[in-house]
Design a protein around this motif. Structure first.
Motif, PDB file in Angstrom:
ATOM      1  N   ASP A 100      38.586  34.067  42.562  1.00 21.60           N
ATOM      2  CA  ASP A 100      37.888  34.703  43.442  1.00 21.60           C
ATOM      3  C   ASP A 100      37.348  35.994  42.836  1.00 21.60           C
ATOM      4  OD1 ASP A 100      37.067  35.532  45.933  1.00 21.60           O
ATOM      5  OD2 ASP A 100      39.429  35.834  47.027  1.00 21.60           O
ATOM      6  N   LEU A 101      36.082  35.928  42.964  1.00 26.48           N
ATOM      7  CA  LEU A 101      34.805  36.703  42.624  1.00 26.48           C
ATOM      8  C   LEU A 101      34.773  37.458  44.142  1.00 26.48           C
ATOM      9  CD1 LEU A 101      33.527  35.281  39.218  1.00 26.48           C
ATOM     10  CD2 LEU A 101      35.560  36.577  39.580  1.00 26.48           C
ATOM     11  N   SER A 102      34.795  36.692  45.171  1.00 23.63           N
ATOM     12  CA  SER A 102      34.358  38.507  45.666  1.00 23.63           C
ATOM     13  C   SER A 102      35.359  38.658  46.929  1.00 23.63           C
ATOM     14  CB  SER A 102      34.414  37.100  47.677  1.00 23.63           C
ATOM     15  OG  SER A 102      34.908  36.689  48.016  1.00 23.63           O
ATOM     16  N   PHE A 103      34.882  40.281  47.792  1.00 24.70           N
ATOM     17  CA  PHE A 103      35.970  40.839  47.756  1.00 24.70           C
ATOM     18  C   PHE A 103      36.250  40.870  49.644  1.00 24.70           C
ATOM     19  CE2 PHE A 103      33.707  44.542  45.159  1.00 24.70           C
ATOM     20  CZ  PHE A 103      34.524  44.058  44.232  1.00 24.70           C
TER      21      PHE A 103
ATOM     22  N   SER B  23      40.077  44.371  38.697  1.00 26.33           N
ATOM     23  CA  SER B  23      41.313  42.607  39.190  1.00 26.33           C
ATOM     24  C   SER B  23      42.459  43.186  38.977  1.00 26.33           C
ATOM     25  CB  SER B  23      40.774  41.360  38.344  1.00 26.33           C
ATOM     26  OG  SER B  23      41.717  40.596  38.907  1.00 26.33           O
TER      27      SER B  23
ATOM     28  N   MET C 177      39.720  39.802  46.274  1.00 21.12           N
ATOM     29  CA  MET C 177      39.351  39.516  44.805  1.00 21.12           C
ATOM     30  C   MET C 177      39.844  39.253  43.556  1.00 21.12           C
ATOM     31  SD  MET C 177      38.444  40.722  41.729  1.00 21.12           S
ATOM     32  CE  MET C 177      36.610  40.968  40.264  1.00 21.12           C
ATOM     33  N   GLU C 178      40.144  38.527  42.669  1.00 19.52           N
ATOM     34  CA  GLU C 178      40.831  37.836  41.848  1.00 19.52           C
ATOM     35  C   GLU C 178      40.377  37.395  40.906  1.00 19.52           C
ATOM     36  OE1 GLU C 178      44.373  35.315  43.129  1.00 19.52           O
ATOM     37  OE2 GLU C 178      45.609  36.021  41.155  1.00 19.52           O
ATOM     38  N   PHE C 179      40.319  38.755  39.784  1.00 15.88           N
ATOM     39  CA  PHE C 179      39.255  37.686  38.648  1.00 15.88           C
ATOM     40  C   PHE C 179      40.348  37.784  36.916  1.00 15.88           C
ATOM     41  CE2 PHE C 179      36.738  38.408  34.228  1.00 15.88           C
ATOM     42  CZ  PHE C 179      36.366  36.999  34.449  1.00 15.88           C
TER      43      PHE C 179
END
Lengths: 394, 351
Positions: free
Chosen positions: A2-5, A301, B1-3
């Motif tokens: 999930d790359l959104s903040f 992350s 945010m989770e990468f």
């Protein structure tokens, strides 16, 4: 993935953008006088855009730590091209250390003037005989009455000629093992017995200095941590420094300038970007920058999500990032060919000669802050658990 | 945010890794490489784990996962140098055949059908190769088509149109390559009956993109294995009365490999995530991911072999299976130079 903040953070981003739009004309430029720069710094602190998590009691904004908000602030200021919070070794290295291990009196005395730009610091670590093996440093301090008396020499001291104060590693326990005999002292650069000599480097500028101490008297209480604990105190700061070196965002902005350059410059009448070899080298760099930016996202992350391990990803940033920047600056010089040699007072320089000066300066960063070879020791020993080089028998 | 990988993704990783650890030893790889057996038993095992069904939607008989999960599996297959038709049959073919031949897609998911990939002529035709179509008949020659044991081939013509042919409609000859863990073949078309799948080059490109991401992930895994082997060998091997892992010359080679490969993991994750979620970034990211990882992989393959000294050069250690696998992935579906050329074109920096 999930790359959104998230929406809460996008609201915050809008606030930052609005602030920038409304205050743009107050932001200092490189030609502004120091008073304007300090006023801008105060405005930024009051609005929480710098010194954000430093408690109000010590002059900060007093927000609770939030990596994403800090990241958004950094991104928006960088994108807008206006001056963000002040940097320098006092703000980015000493202040975090004092907040962690300094006494209450030290926090009250030093943090506020430092973050407001009234107190500029330099760092006294490296010595002519103590580079990669920093813990072998020999500048010594002996107690005489209520004072430390310091003798010795430091080198690679950037901004020493501008600094009001220095944070300095000195040997106070000559009989202890080398890592346990060091103390961390703070003192004014106006103290009698300090001599500063500029150290001109390969760029032709004195980015650094040598600093000599002859019977410099420092009050005993100006020590951070206890006697003999200076190495531990310093190490907290060194990790802050290494995180600053090799930042992929800086490489990206420089890469964009390089694309502009290659679209403008011609080689025998043909645009440089149309030269297949140069274009391929440009694309190789873009791939490397991309890899480092995604690596950086993974590190961010891992700081937000418990259980994600990015320790190796973090360990390699200084090594990879500084080598990448050096190669990037070098490509620009190759594209320019003989024009790339133009330096100093020459009407034909491009981008104010920064391709050459950065090509050289970045080599300094490959060496400084832990050389590439020391980084490889760290990666192999801590990251890959390979054994240390055996020490020769005494 | 989770990468990073989710708990479910980590579970998938663990279960596939467990299977490969148990079933795909170096001895097994050697048997397939020596043509003493084919990859069918391994593929059957992976089918029981649901691997051919991985990215096929649930209503088509699949598991319905995405490109990130596919990349996780591809990385593990590379790590174990696993002989399998994963990239062609389980990934590229279902992407292209979805909505066109859902019956076949369901058979792929069930493991009862293998579809090979013949894309080379639409990327950069070599020698006398080239495929043309006329009235649903294919003519010409395709080289290095993936999977000698496929039941069908998805063929891209010179102008990137996609056709499906059955294996017995073409003349098929084995093509030996350096990499004996995967099979390739020469397909000779002579007015061969074919079914038009798509004239939209975007369909070709979507299948190509995910294939490239998978090859990059395979190299990531193969490279990680070569680093692990180098580090562990260096800790055991003694010269001058000490493990060679204590010599800085050796440690620095290992550190350089790790420093190069570690960002590649994030790059594969990002490219796979972009494939499913960020269409405007997919193609450029994919080109750079495969190009960059191919370069790092080449360095790792050479350096790991050197850390092993003379043993790395022998067949005894078997390190060369990974060396060759990385070499194979580098050239297939676009070499780094071609990919960087495409990356420049996508940004308007090249004609």
């Amino acid at each position: 993935m999930d790359l959104s903040f998230g929406s809460e953070y996008e609201t915050f981003r809008t606030e930052v953008r609005d602030f920038i739009t409304n205050n743009r004309e107050n932001a200092p430029s490189s030609r502004s006088n120091p008073a304007d720069a300090k006023q801008w710094q105060k405005t930024l602190i009051e609005n929480g855009y710098t010194a954000r998590t430093i408690p109000e009691a010590y002059g900060g904004f007093g927000a609770k730590p939030d990596i994403i908000r800090s990241r958004i602030i950094a991104e928006e200021f960088a994108d807008s091209g206006i001056q963000g919070g002040m940097g320098g070794q006092g703000i980015s290295m000493l202040v975090p250390t004092l907040l962690e291990v300094g006494s209450e009196a030290q926090k009250l005395e030093f943090v506020k003037p430092t973050i407001e730009g009234d107190m500029v610091w330099c760092q006294g670590y490296s010595e002519p005989g103590a580079g990669s093996d920093l813990a072998s440093l020999r500048t010594n301090a002996v107690m005489d009455g209520d004072d430390w008396v310091i003798n010795g020499q430091k080198i690679w001291t950037s901004t020493a000629h501008l600094a009001d104060w220095i944070f300095c590693l000195v040997r106070t326990e000559p009989d202890a093992k080398k890592h346990h005999g060091i103390s961390f002292l703070l003192f004014s650069m106006d103290t009698p017995g300090i001599e500063i000599r500029p150290l001109v480097d390969m760029t032709g500028v004195a980015n650094f200095n040598e600093v000599f101490f002859t019977d410099v008297r420092v009050p005993a209480h100006q020590i951070v941590g206890n006697r003999g604990q200076g190495w531990q105190v310093a190490n907290a700061i060194l990790s802050h420094e290494r995180d600053m070196l090799g930042n992929p965002d800086a490489a990206l902005s420089r890469f964009n300038s390089l694309i502009d350059l290659m679209q403008k410059e011609t080689i025998a009448g043909e645009k440089a970007i149309n030269h297949p070899v140069f274009r391929d080298r440009l694309m190789q760099l873009q791939g490397r920058i991309m890899a480092m930016r995604f690596n950086d996202m993974r590190i961010l992350s891992s700081r937000l999500n418990e259980g994600q391990d990015a320790s190796l990803a973090r360990m390699i940033v200084k090594l990879q990032g500084t080598e990448l920047r050096h190669d990037l600056e070098g490509l620009a010089i190759d594209v320019l060919g003989e024009l790339g040699l133009a330096y100093g007072d020459n009407d034909y320089t491009r981008n104010n000669g920064t391709w050459q000066s950065q090509y050289m300066y970045q080599l300094g960063l490959i060496i400084g802050g832990g050389t590439s070879q020391i980084q490889k020791n760290i990666i192999s020993e801590r990251g890959l658990e390979m054994p240390r080089e055996p020490r020769p028998a005494q | 945010m989770e990468f990073g990988l989710s708990q479910e993704q980590t579970l998938l990783q663990d279960s596939v890794n467990r299977f490969l650890n148990d079933q795909v030893s170096l001895d097994e790889v050697r048997k397939v490489a020596a043509a003493d057996k084919d990859d069918k038993a391994i593929w059957q095992g992976l089918t029981e784990l649901g691997i051919p069904a991985l990215i096929i939607p649930e209503d088509k008989g699949g598991v319905g996962l995405g490109a990130v999960e596919a990349a996780i599996v591809a990385e593990l297959l590379g790590y174990h140098a696993t002989p399998s038709p994963f990239i062609s049959s389980a990934i590229m073919a279902p992407v292209a055949l979805a909505g066109k031949r859902d019956d076949l897609v369901a058979n792929i998911a069930a493991g009862t059908c293998r579809v090979g990939i013949a894309f080379g002529e639409a990327i950069a035709a070599k020698d006398k190769a080239g495929v043309t179509a006329s009235n649903n008949k294919l003519s010409g020659l395709s080289l290095f088509a993936l999977d000698i044991d496929a039941d069908y081939y998805l063929v891209a013509t010179n102008d990137q149109q996609l056709y499906l042919v059955t294996a017995n409609a073409v003349k098929r000859n084995n093509m030996a390559t350096i990499d004996l863990t995967r099979t390739t073949c020469e397909l000779v078309f002579n007015e061969s009956e074919a079914e038009l799948i798509s004239t939209d080059t975007e369909d070709f490109n979507r299948a190509l993109d995910i294939g490239r991401i998978m090859l990059a992930a395979d190299t990531l895994g193969a490279g990680q294995n070569m680093i692990d082997q180098a580090v562990s060998y260096a800790k055991e091997r003694e010269q001058f009365d000490r493990p060679i892992a204590s010599f800085q010359a050796v440690k620095h080679m290992c550190a350089e490999m790790a420093a190069g490969l570690e960002p590649c993991r994030s790059m594969v994750w990002y490219a796979a995530h972009a494939y499913d979620n960020l269409p405007e970034e997919t193609r450029l990211t994919t080109c750079h991911t495969k190009a960059h990882i191919s370069e790092v992989g080449k360095f790792v393959a050479k350096t790991s072999t050197e850390v092993h000294g003379g043993m790395g050069f022998t067949d005894l250690v078997g390190l060369h299976y990974w060396f060759k696998r990385i070499g194979f992935n580098r050239q297939l579906l676009g070499s780094p130079e071609l990919l960087r050329q495409q990356a420049a074109q996508l940004q308007g920096l090249a004609a």
